[in-house]
Design a protein around this motif. Structure first.
Motif, short mmCIF file in Angstrom:
data_model
loop_
_atom_site.label_atom_id
_atom_site.label_comp_id
_atom_site.label_asym_id
_atom_site.label_seq_id
_atom_site.Cartn_x
_atom_site.Cartn_y
_atom_site.Cartn_z
N MET A 253 0.83 -1.20 0.00
CA MET A 253 0.00 0.00 0.00
C MET A 253 0.87 1.26 0.00
N ILE A 254 1.94 1.26 0.81
CA ILE A 254 2.83 2.42 0.85
C ILE A 254 3.49 2.63 -0.51
N ALA A 255 3.96 1.56 -1.14
CA ALA A 255 4.58 1.67 -2.46
C ALA A 255 3.58 2.17 -3.50
N ALA A 256 2.34 1.70 -3.41
CA ALA A 256 1.31 2.16 -4.36
C ALA A 256 1.02 3.64 -4.17
N MET A 257 1.01 4.12 -2.93
CA MET A 257 0.79 5.54 -2.67
C MET A 257 1.92 6.38 -3.26
N ALA A 258 3.17 5.91 -3.09
CA ALA A 258 4.32 6.65 -3.63
C ALA A 258 4.29 6.69 -5.15
N ASN A 259 3.97 5.57 -5.79
CA ASN A 259 3.90 5.53 -7.25
C ASN A 259 2.73 6.36 -7.78
N TYR A 260 1.66 6.42 -7.04
CA TYR A 260 0.49 7.17 -7.49
C TYR A 260 0.74 8.68 -7.45
N LEU A 261 1.41 9.15 -6.39
CA LEU A 261 1.66 10.58 -6.22
C LEU A 261 3.01 11.02 -6.80
N GLY A 262 3.91 10.07 -7.04
CA GLY A 262 5.24 10.44 -7.49
C GLY A 262 6.10 11.00 -6.37
N TYR A 263 5.92 10.53 -5.14
CA TYR A 263 6.65 11.02 -3.97
C TYR A 263 7.83 10.09 -3.65
N ASP A 264 8.84 10.67 -3.01
CA ASP A 264 9.92 9.87 -2.43
C ASP A 264 9.45 9.26 -1.11
N ILE A 265 10.17 8.22 -0.66
CA ILE A 265 9.83 7.54 0.59
C ILE A 265 11.01 7.65 1.54
N TYR A 266 10.74 8.08 2.76
CA TYR A 266 11.73 8.10 3.84
C TYR A 266 11.33 7.03 4.86
N ASP A 267 12.08 5.93 4.86
CA ASP A 267 11.80 4.83 5.79
C ASP A 267 12.58 5.10 7.07
N LEU A 268 11.89 5.56 8.09
CA LEU A 268 12.53 5.98 9.34
C LEU A 268 12.64 4.79 10.28
N GLU A 269 13.87 4.44 10.64
CA GLU A 269 14.14 3.38 11.60
C GLU A 269 14.36 4.01 12.97
N LEU A 270 13.34 3.92 13.83
CA LEU A 270 13.39 4.61 15.11
C LEU A 270 14.47 4.05 16.03
N THR A 271 14.82 2.78 15.87
CA THR A 271 15.84 2.20 16.75
C THR A 271 17.22 2.79 16.52
N GLU A 272 17.42 3.49 15.38
CA GLU A 272 18.70 4.13 15.10
C GLU A 272 18.70 5.60 15.48
N VAL A 273 17.59 6.08 16.04
CA VAL A 273 17.49 7.48 16.46
C VAL A 273 17.62 7.51 17.98
N HIS A 274 18.54 8.31 18.48
CA HIS A 274 18.89 8.25 19.90
C HIS A 274 18.19 9.29 20.76
N SER A 275 17.64 10.33 20.17
CA SER A 275 17.05 11.38 20.98
C SER A 275 15.99 12.12 20.17
N ASN A 276 15.18 12.92 20.86
CA ASN A 276 14.15 13.72 20.19
C ASN A 276 14.77 14.78 19.28
N SER A 277 15.88 15.37 19.70
CA SER A 277 16.52 16.38 18.86
C SER A 277 17.05 15.78 17.57
N GLU A 278 17.56 14.55 17.65
CA GLU A 278 18.02 13.88 16.42
C GLU A 278 16.84 13.56 15.50
N LEU A 279 15.70 13.25 16.09
CA LEU A 279 14.51 12.99 15.29
C LEU A 279 14.07 14.25 14.55
N ARG A 280 14.16 15.41 15.22
CA ARG A 280 13.80 16.66 14.57
C ARG A 280 14.76 17.00 13.42
N LYS A 281 16.05 16.73 13.62
CA LYS A 281 17.02 17.01 12.56
C LYS A 281 16.77 16.14 11.34
#
Length: 522
Positions: A253-281
């Motif tokens: 479904m996510i891939a179909a949404m990206a192909n339909y709109l022509g958008y890029d996909i950012y797959d965010l892996e939360l386990t590699e984010v160490h803090s809220n400030s890093e998430l904002r960056k």
């Protein structure tokens, strides 16, 4: 001739002495101010204006720079004399660009302008909180002073629109993932990308057609709703929550949404984010016209339901803004991971979510009941999409995809059996696809085996009731449970043909117990 060289050497000595005297009399600051004043004086007599467009604007990537680069590449191959050629990894498209410090002319609305690609070496820094690229890149636009008020704004808007059209035409989308541990690449970006070539579309997605039409209509309204969001004072973003059993097509479904709109996909892996400030960056480094995905959010970090956590602890409910709240409310700490629920909420619906435009947030989960209600409310997750088991309309799409035929072509009897069996079987589209793809060269065999599998699953559902669905949600396969139950019954039942009496069997058991005690003592 000798006298000439002697006079020339004397002249050089005089010039060197004058230069040393000038440096002593005029300090560097005064010389810099004099040159700056001279440059401004010359600009007053110049008939041109110069505008610099740098690649990095503070901490953000300059979208205008990317648009200019894409716009110039569309015609530079025909008019440029010296070009740079680039090709991304796993890509078949070659991109033309201006060479370093090269110029090219353009005409807009009958007015000539000039672009220059400026590349300079960045001065080395002893310490920096974020690494910067070794080269400083940018474009310089030269326009006549009498024409700047006439075409500047219209010309830049034209470049942005042209670049968006080129992106949609090229259909070259990217799949991003955040770097391990928040590290940055050589150009100071925290995202790594590869070309996105997933073939899923809404035509191939196994889902009820009416639900697909509703989702597509919602996506169209969002993409064309810039004026609406500005008029209502809302950030131009939208959230989708995809939930349901594993194998029901959430990633497709996510891939179909990206192909339909022509958008890029950012797959965010939360386990590699160490803090809220890093998430904002990370959010600041995402581009517009993109889909930000957090898959299996209930398993990424500890963001479970606060109400359940507080009831289990026997305490009164507390706000996730309270620093003394339980770990379930604050997000918990998993090793070095200190992301809190408050930080994730601000990421999706707070002030920092407005740092870009035309973004879609997609969360996926297999257990919606484990998510905190704050994540589910409207405004964060605007549309909840339940990815259900395969229905008969979805099965017809799978038959067309894998066998190249409609369900009606199989005959009324086979179609009726499939309709009745698939509703009772409660199988996921992924499970049905495995059966079809295995026999895709033999249509009759594929349909026959699919009917057998569906009927067997339907009988199993009638036997075990709702236990199967609960076990599948928890990752347990019912067939394995049946095998374990048969083995358990076989072990508990007495062995047939055993000729030992009760006393001898008891003696053997006592000997076995003594041997186990000796081994344990050793």
């Amino acid at each position: 001739m000798k006298e000439f060289w002697t006079s020339f050497a004397s002249l050089l000595d005089v010039l060197a002495f004058c230069q040393s005297l000038l440096q002593m009399v005029f300090p560097p600051e005064l010389r810099f101010a004099s040159l700056k004043f001279l440059n401004r004086a010359l600009n007053c007599f110049s008939s041109y204006c110069y505008y610099d467009i740098t690649e990095i604007d503070g901490v953000n990537t300059n979208e205008l720079y990317n648009a200019v680069q894409l716009y110039l590449s569309s015609f530079v191959s025909a008019s440029g004399s010296r070009l740079s050629l680039t090709r991304a990894v796993n890509s078949s498209a070659t991109t033309f660009g201006l060479s370093n410090n090269d110029c090219i002319n353009d005409v807009f609305d009958g007015i000539a302008v000039q672009w220059e690609h400026v590349v300079t070496q960045r001065q080395s820094q002893s310490f920096s909180w974020r690494p910067l690229p070794d080269e400083k890149r940018g474009f310089t636009l030269r326009i006549r002073k009498r024409d700047k008020d006439r075409i500047l704004d219209a010309y830049l808007d034209y470049i942005m629109d042209k670049a968006n059209d080129i992106r949609r035409k090229n259909q070259e989308r990217l799949l991003y993932t955040n770097s391990r541990g928040g590290s940055l690449d050589s150009r100071g970006h925290p995202w790594e990308s590869v070309p996105f070539k997933h073939p899923s579309t809404f035509d191939t997605l196994a889902m009820d057609p009416e639900r697909k039409r509703d989702i597509m209509e919602d996506l169209r309204d969002f993409a064309a709703g810039q004026a609406f969001y500005q008029r209502t004072g809302r950030a131009w973003k939208r959230g989708y929550l995809l939930y349901g059993p594993p194998g029901t097509g959430k990633s497709s479904m996510i891939a179909a949404m990206a192909n339909y709109l022509g958008y890029d996909i950012y797959d965010l892996e939360l386990t590699e984010v160490h803090s809220n400030s890093e998430l904002r960056k990370l959010l600041m480094k995402t581009s517009s016209k993109s889909i930000i995905v957090i898959e299996d959010i209930d398993c990424s970090v500890n963001l479970s339901n606060r109400s359940k956590a507080t009831r289990a602890a026997g305490a009164a409910p507390r706000s996730y803004y309270d620093p003394g709240a339980p770990d379930a409310a604050r997000g918990g700490e998993d090793g070095n991971n200190t992301i809190t629920l408050s930080g994730l909420l601000n990421f999706t619906d707070g002030l920092w979510s407005c740092c870009g435009s035309e973004r879609i947030f997609v969360f996926t989960t297999n257990h919606i009941e484990k998510l905190d209600p704050a994540l589910l409310r409207s405004g964060r997750m605007d549309m909840h999409i339940y990815m259900s088991y395969c229905s008969y309309p979805a099965l017809k799409i799978l038959l067309r995809n894998y066998l190249g035929s409609e369900a009606e072509d199989l005959g009324e009897a086979a179609a009726s059996e499939l309709r009745e069996a698939v509703e009772k079987a409660k199988m996921t589209p992924a499970d049905i696809s495995e059966v079809l793809i295995k026999n895709r060269r033999n249509k009759e065999k594929a349909v026959g085996e699919l009917l057998e599998v569906l009927k067997a699953r339907a009988e199993s559902n009638e036997k075990y009731g709702g236990m199967r669905e609960e076990c599948e949600l928890n990752g347990v396969v019912m067939e394995e449970m049946e095998e374990e139950e048969q083995e358990k019954r076989a072990l508990e039942s007495p062995k047939e043909g055993s000729d030992c009496d009760d006393d001898s069997c008891k003696k053997v058991e006592d000997d076995d117990d003594e041997e186990k005690k000796k081994k344990k003592a050793i």
